[in-house]
Scaffold this active site. Structure first.
Site, PDB file in Angstrom:
ATOM      1  N   HIS A  75      10.171 -18.359 -24.739  1.00  0.00           N
ATOM      2  CA  HIS A  75      10.925 -17.104 -24.795  1.00  0.00           C
ATOM      3  C   HIS A  75      10.053 -15.886 -24.509  1.00  0.00           C
ATOM      4  CE1 HIS A  75       9.587 -16.765 -29.124  1.00  0.00           C
ATOM      5  NE2 HIS A  75       9.552 -15.496 -28.776  1.00  0.00           N
ATOM      6  N   ASP A 124      11.411 -24.470 -27.018  1.00  0.00           N
ATOM      7  CA  ASP A 124      10.866 -23.127 -26.796  1.00  0.00           C
ATOM      8  C   ASP A 124       9.340 -23.201 -26.682  1.00  0.00           C
ATOM      9  OD1 ASP A 124      10.453 -20.422 -26.616  1.00  0.00           O
ATOM     10  OD2 ASP A 124      10.906 -19.988 -28.716  1.00  0.00           O
ATOM     11  N   SER A 229       5.054 -14.224 -31.830  1.00  0.00           N
ATOM     12  CA  SER A 229       5.701 -15.308 -31.092  1.00  0.00           C
ATOM     13  C   SER A 229       4.737 -16.030 -30.160  1.00  0.00           C
ATOM     14  CB  SER A 229       6.858 -14.754 -30.256  1.00  0.00           C
ATOM     15  OG  SER A 229       7.937 -14.394 -31.065  1.00  0.00           O
TER      16      SER A 229
END
Length: 290
Positions: A75, A124, A229
């Site tokens: 992502h 992901d 992230s």
């Protein structure tokens, strides 16, 4: 007369080979054996941690897994073809004036898992290939990736690292020092239960998929956040640090009943191996748990 002299030479060559192998062993920082509620790290403490930057600004974390490869979250990349916009900072403790031990590397390509379908989706994960191999130093070393035989048990204390926000409202203050946070593994049934709570406050129930892993605290207060992230969740297994997960998603940051959700690295062993065939994975017999 010359034959005996060859024996010490052979031993010397073998010893030199073993030393070279040991020097590049994964998951073993040489220097030491801001998250929400996190704390500053020390120089060289997490030598696989990288900052992935776009146009010179940090936007995601990642982990060095080989001399030319970084593991991160899919992502993080909306457009994997614009590689000229990206660079990777390695060997840094802080983002502002990273210091003499840090280096920047250009990106050759980004490989996102083709099964990834968007926010809170499975798969992901992404692999970033650097333009050239990076030299391993006391401050730049790879983390170990676990073989599928390795199981990270519920309650096991692991560590998450990153340069993300210290809260949902604040930014990590300059010089933006790498933060670390100890978090326990939460089993999937309990995590699903937690993510089904508090719907009266407007939360939508979320499902923890098979390739996901939860870690954190039921009461909240400590968690990864924006900017973390793609970074690693690592666990000390035996004498080596193994990457259990990739920071993927959560409901806000450090909220009650909303622990951090990570992509389980072992679930994507085959995909990673297809892209990096020579990469070695750490089996359970070398310290993992069954």
């Amino acid at each position: 007369m010359r034959r005996p002299a060859a024996v010490p030479l052979l031993l010397l060559l073998c010893f030199g080979s073993q030393r070279a192998k040991a020097a590049t062993a994964c998951g073993r920082p040489r220097m030491l054996n801001r998250m929400v509620g996190g704390q500053d790290t020390q120089e060289g403490e997490w030598p696989w941690q990288v900052s992935i930057q776009r146009n010179g600004s940090h936007f995601c974390g990642g982990s060095l897994i080989a001399e030319q490869w970084v593991l991160t979250a899919a992502h993080c990349f909306r457009n994997t073809s614009e590689t000229s916009l990206y660079q990777v900072l390695l060997g840094a403790r802080q983002l502002v004036q990273p210091g003499p031990h840090a280096m920047y590397a250009r990106v050759r390509q980004v490989e996102s898992n083709p099964l990834y379908q968007g926010t809170a989706s499975s798969a992901d994960v992404a692999l970033v290939e650097l333009e050239a191999p990076v030299p391993f130093t006391n401050y730049i070393l790879p983390v170990c990736l676990p073989d599928p035989s390795v199981i990270f048990e519920t309650g096991m204390n692991c560590w998450v690292t990153g340069w993300g926000s210290p809260s949902e409202e604040d930014l990590l203050p300059e010089p933006r020092i790498l933060q670390k946070l100890a978090v326990p593994i939460i089993d999937t049934p309990k995590c699903n239960l937690l993510y089904s709570k508090d719907t009266e406050f407007g939360y939508q129930p979320k499902t923890i998929k098979n390739d996901m892993l939860c870690a954190g605290f039921e009461e909240g207060k400590k968690d990864a956040c924006k900017g973390d992230s793609g970074g690693p969740l690592v666990c000390l297994v035996g004498q080596s640090w193994l990457q259990a997960g990739v920071i993927s998603w959560g409901e806000g940051c450090a909220r009650q009943n909303r622990p951090g959700v990570y992509i389980r690295v072992t679930a994507h062993h085959n995909w990673i191996h297809r892209i990096i065939p020579k990469l070695q994975f750490q089996p359970a017999r070398l310290g993992g748990q069954k």
